[in-house]
Design a protein around this motif. Structure first.
Motif, short mmCIF file in Angstrom:
data_model
loop_
_atom_site.label_atom_id
_atom_site.label_comp_id
_atom_site.label_asym_id
_atom_site.label_seq_id
_atom_site.Cartn_x
_atom_site.Cartn_y
_atom_site.Cartn_z
N ASN A 169 5.93 5.76 -0.11
CA ASN A 169 4.50 5.96 -0.28
C ASN A 169 4.20 6.09 -1.78
OD1 ASN A 169 1.80 6.63 -0.24
ND2 ASN A 169 2.07 8.64 0.68
N TYR B 89 3.04 8.32 10.09
CA TYR B 89 3.72 7.27 10.84
C TYR B 89 3.73 7.68 12.31
CZ TYR B 89 5.29 5.41 6.36
OH TYR B 89 5.34 4.88 5.09
N ILE C 279 0.60 9.59 4.37
CA ILE C 279 0.64 8.62 5.47
C ILE C 279 1.23 9.28 6.71
CG2 ILE C 279 1.50 6.38 6.25
CD1 ILE C 279 1.79 5.57 3.33
N ILE D 25 -0.13 3.47 11.81
CA ILE D 25 -0.16 4.52 10.81
C ILE D 25 -1.60 4.99 10.58
CG2 ILE D 25 1.88 3.61 9.65
CD1 ILE D 25 0.02 2.50 7.49
N PHE E 202 -3.91 7.07 7.24
CA PHE E 202 -3.92 7.62 5.90
C PHE E 202 -4.71 8.93 5.88
CE2 PHE E 202 -2.99 3.17 4.90
CZ PHE E 202 -2.00 3.32 3.94
N ARG F 15 4.61 12.98 8.91
CA ARG F 15 3.69 12.77 7.80
C ARG F 15 4.50 12.57 6.52
NH1 ARG F 15 -0.69 17.24 5.50
NH2 ARG F 15 -1.41 16.03 3.67
#
Length: 227
Positions: free
Chosen positions: A101, A110, A108, A185, A187, A137
């Protein structure tokens, strides 16, 4: 003797009659109103587009969002045998990945990662790398490891050309394997979390065959990320 009427020269028409008032064109007036209304709505629409564009530009300049980086760091292929009598591929392969990242202000989540393995455009295996049970995270400016284990057998109807390519790879000791990963994902910026995004990662690998189970011969391969 009666008085004589005065003699009138020419024709007498009486007082002047004012010209008749021209009727107003109501249709033209209504059309003008419609044009005015359309012009106002168009200006409002343009202003909104410009405003949204400015907000997006300011957001991009402040946050500078970037896609995550993904690469395969290790590969261990200990079995890749194809039997033409029953068209079955027996395989055993482990891949280790890293996801980076690069963002300074975005983390992020996942939520799901699924890996699909292909040989000669034929899919022979899939593996759930990340599920809701092990989702995580990834914080700003950090790198996270992932792994995929492909093991089992699969019926593949390879043609003679594909079998010839497999035999050549076996002779060379290196197999051309294509791996695609499907992500889900999100953000996070501060307390705000985006909706689900579903990028795809594509990895074209040259995986060496290993009888000892070591990772030393594999060269780290960068994968392409597509949103």
């Amino acid at each position: 003797m009666a008085d004589k009427q005065p003699h009138l020269n020419g024709t007498y028409y009486g007082p002047a009659i004012p010209p008749a008032e021209q009727p107003r064109n109501r249709h033209h007036h209504g059309r003008s109103c419609c044009c005015c209304l359309f012009g106002i709505l168009w200006k409002i629409l343009v202003a909104l587009i410009v405003l949204v564009g400015l907000v997006f530009l300011i957001f991009w300049l402040v946050v500078q969002p970037r896609s995550f980086k993904f690469q395969v760091t290790e590969a261990d292929l200990t079995q890749f045998d194809y039997y033409t009598n029953n068209h079955t591929l027996h395989y055993n392969m482990v891949l280790n990945f890293t996801a980076r990242n690069p963002n300074k202000k975005l983390s992020i989540y996942y939520d799901k990662v699924e890996a699909l393995a292909f040989y000669e455009d034929a899919r022979f295996a899939n593996y759930d790398v990340i599920t809701h049970m092990n989702s995580f995270r990834q914080y700003k400016k950090s790198t996270s490891p992932m792994s995929a284990v492909f093991s089992g057998k699969k019926v593949l109807m390879l043609n003679s050309e594909q079998v010839s390519k497999l035999n050549q790879d076996k002779s060379d000791g290196v197999y051309d394997i294509y791996v695609k990963l499907n992500f889900r994902i999100r953000f996070r910026l501060g307390d705000s979390i985006s909706g689900n995004l579903k990028p795809k990662v594509k990895c074209h690998l040259k995986v060496p065959f290993s009888k000892t189970g070591t990772f030393t011969l594999f060269e780290t391969t960068k994968c392409s990320v597509h949103f």
